[in-house]
Write an enzyme that holds these catalytic residues in place. Sequence first.
Site, PDB file in Angstrom:
ATOM      1  N   ALA A  24       0.815  -1.214   0.000  1.00  0.00           N
ATOM      2  CA  ALA A  24       0.000   0.000   0.000  1.00  0.00           C
ATOM      3  C   ALA A  24       0.849   1.264   0.000  1.00  0.00           C
ATOM      4  O   ALA A  24       0.545   2.233  -0.704  1.00  0.00           O
ATOM      5  CB  ALA A  24      -0.932  -0.003   1.212  1.00  0.00           C
ATOM      6  N   GLU A  44      10.892   2.702   5.229  1.00  0.00           N
ATOM      7  CA  GLU A  44      10.712   1.254   5.183  1.00  0.00           C
ATOM      8  C   GLU A  44      11.749   0.558   6.072  1.00  0.00           C
ATOM      9  O   GLU A  44      12.949   0.849   6.004  1.00  0.00           O
ATOM     10  CB  GLU A  44      10.837   0.752   3.745  1.00  0.00           C
ATOM     11  CG  GLU A  44      10.983  -0.748   3.570  1.00  0.00           C
ATOM     12  CD  GLU A  44       9.859  -1.557   4.211  1.00  0.00           C
ATOM     13  OE1 GLU A  44      10.140  -2.624   4.760  1.00  0.00           O
ATOM     14  OE2 GLU A  44       8.693  -1.105   4.155  1.00  0.00           O
ATOM     15  N   HIS A 547      -3.563 -13.430   5.286  1.00  0.00           N
ATOM     16  CA  HIS A 547      -4.410 -12.343   4.810  1.00  0.00           C
ATOM     17  C   HIS A 547      -4.895 -11.469   5.965  1.00  0.00           C
ATOM     18  O   HIS A 547      -6.034 -11.004   5.952  1.00  0.00           O
ATOM     19  CB  HIS A 547      -5.615 -12.904   4.058  1.00  0.00           C
ATOM     20  CG  HIS A 547      -5.269 -13.678   2.830  1.00  0.00           C
ATOM     21  ND1 HIS A 547      -6.168 -14.517   2.191  1.00  0.00           N
ATOM     22  CD2 HIS A 547      -4.124 -13.741   2.106  1.00  0.00           C
ATOM     23  CE1 HIS A 547      -5.584 -15.059   1.134  1.00  0.00           C
ATOM     24  NE2 HIS A 547      -4.343 -14.603   1.067  1.00  0.00           N
TER      25      HIS A 547
END
Length: 611
Positions: A24, A44, A547
Amino acid sequence: MDASTSISLLQAEYDYVVIGGGTAGLVVASRLSENDHVKVIVLEAGNNHLTDPRINIPAGWSAVLGSEVDWAFQTSAQEHLGGRVLRHPQGRVLGGSSAINAEAFIAPSSTDLEAWEHLGNPGWNWQVMMPYYRKCYTLTAPDSEVSEHLGIDWIDEDVRGLSGPIQASFQGAIQDPLSKAWVQTFKGLQHGLKRDPFAGEAMGGYSSPITVDPESKTRSYAANTYYASASHRPNLTVLTGVSVKNIILDTGNGPVTATGVHVSVNDLEHIVNASKEVILAAGAFQTPKLLELSGIGDRELLETHGIHVVIDNPNVGENLQDHLMTGISYEVMDGIFTGDGLMRQEPEITQMAMQMYTTAKAGPLCAGGIGSYAFMPLLNSLDGDKTADLERLLLDCKSQDPKDAIHFEFVRSILESDKKASASMFMFPAQVNLHNSPSAKNFTQDLAPGNYVSLGVALLHPLSRGSVHITSAHASQEPHIDPKYLSHALDVEIFATHLRFLERLAQSEPLASLLKPDGRRNHPTAFIRDMNGARDYVRQSAISNNHSACTCAMKPREKGGVVNERLVVHGTANLRVVDASIMPTIPGGNIQSSVYAVAERAADLIKEDAR
């Protein structure tokens, strides 16, 4: 760019600070930096692995699980799974989990997104979101011969992605009888695909796309598409190897304002300033963790860890949802090629596969994990009086908690329809070991000899919901992850019922002809004869589909929400969440496509609010 050589860049001021350079985060940063008048920085924790063959070779996904590019989270002991601890891979690398997943690219049902709107989020429905799904990818069909073999006759040009960054294609070759048999078997069971899955009405079995570039035969993911195409922009900075400690919040007059981010690089601390927004894209586990570390969360929890409470919101980190999956590995007939030799790393087969890939971009290394998929309704799997059996299940298992009423009714509407899927099924052309210990890096280790095909099933709309919370005030400490898998009794019944359907699938032609009638399976308990056996097998073997979502749910605050319909954290003016944690309910199918679509929509919302 490695942060260790770029300390000066941390001292500049940016319009937008994006925490997390994953699926995202890179989408949002790429779209925001299209405007050369704004400055964007991405922070990151992982490193840049754009040239890493383990990531770029499609079949290499299992090799990176548990490696340095994986956060390798684990759950707490799960009471309803016999006390087992489950692994939870998450990408610790530029590109996030899109760099380490099994490349399945699956669309959700329109019903899933209509539920988002029904939960108090105006404008979050299929009609609004479908263009964002289309925007993120380009689908390339194979030649006519392979298309016929794989049964790809359903592509709808009105919904097909034609110009998006993510490249999607199909795996399978005419020499592979399993992928053809999958489609034909579902057609024989009257469950063939009727429409393009990205039209929002997917049902039945089909050959599914994977995120593999059809030309280069390499993984297509957020880093080598969204980021790579924007990396030359002078207004976009992406730093790797950065540890975020917390978000700096101004509690002056009016709503709380995020002014920057406190980071650590090589044990040196810095402040990265944001003049417009701080954008959280750290994933379903670490986004709520960072909110709590910053003083947004349950007052009692924060005070226990000595964190100053800025916004008391006990919903942060709650509502954790995930897809549990399990499966059965069936021994195939002699002469059918599977990926077992590769999974066992047999030298001769591995060398042959690598030579095929390097010289001709062909062979098994071009394939992702899943290319054969199905959406299935519950009613198709029930025995006897289906309507009566379902009504009994619903009455026996209905939650008494009024907060669960809307979620329960949403799941009920799916279970009662023969046109809505409560489970997915899929085929993996190799054996899987679902009974190894948590110390094993993944489910492709310690395999038995022989050649197998695995038929899998996943529960799409669980009623069981868990949580993820900090365990200390130190950012280096992993959060406590408790999905509470199968804690809702109805989940066990639905999952076990769908599992039993795998036996029917394996006994149906033409798939049955490719399996040894009395062949071996992956475990002695994998011969499912009744519901009790199915329930036991689920509890012994189910693992995460990786998920995880919904931990900073997009809902009104009083209904359990953390962010509003514009993805702004309740009580703040400019702190936004753009990843899978905002999903109020988990969509069906693999959530990769939905994360891309949510991020595309988030970028537009941010641009609109900046006007």
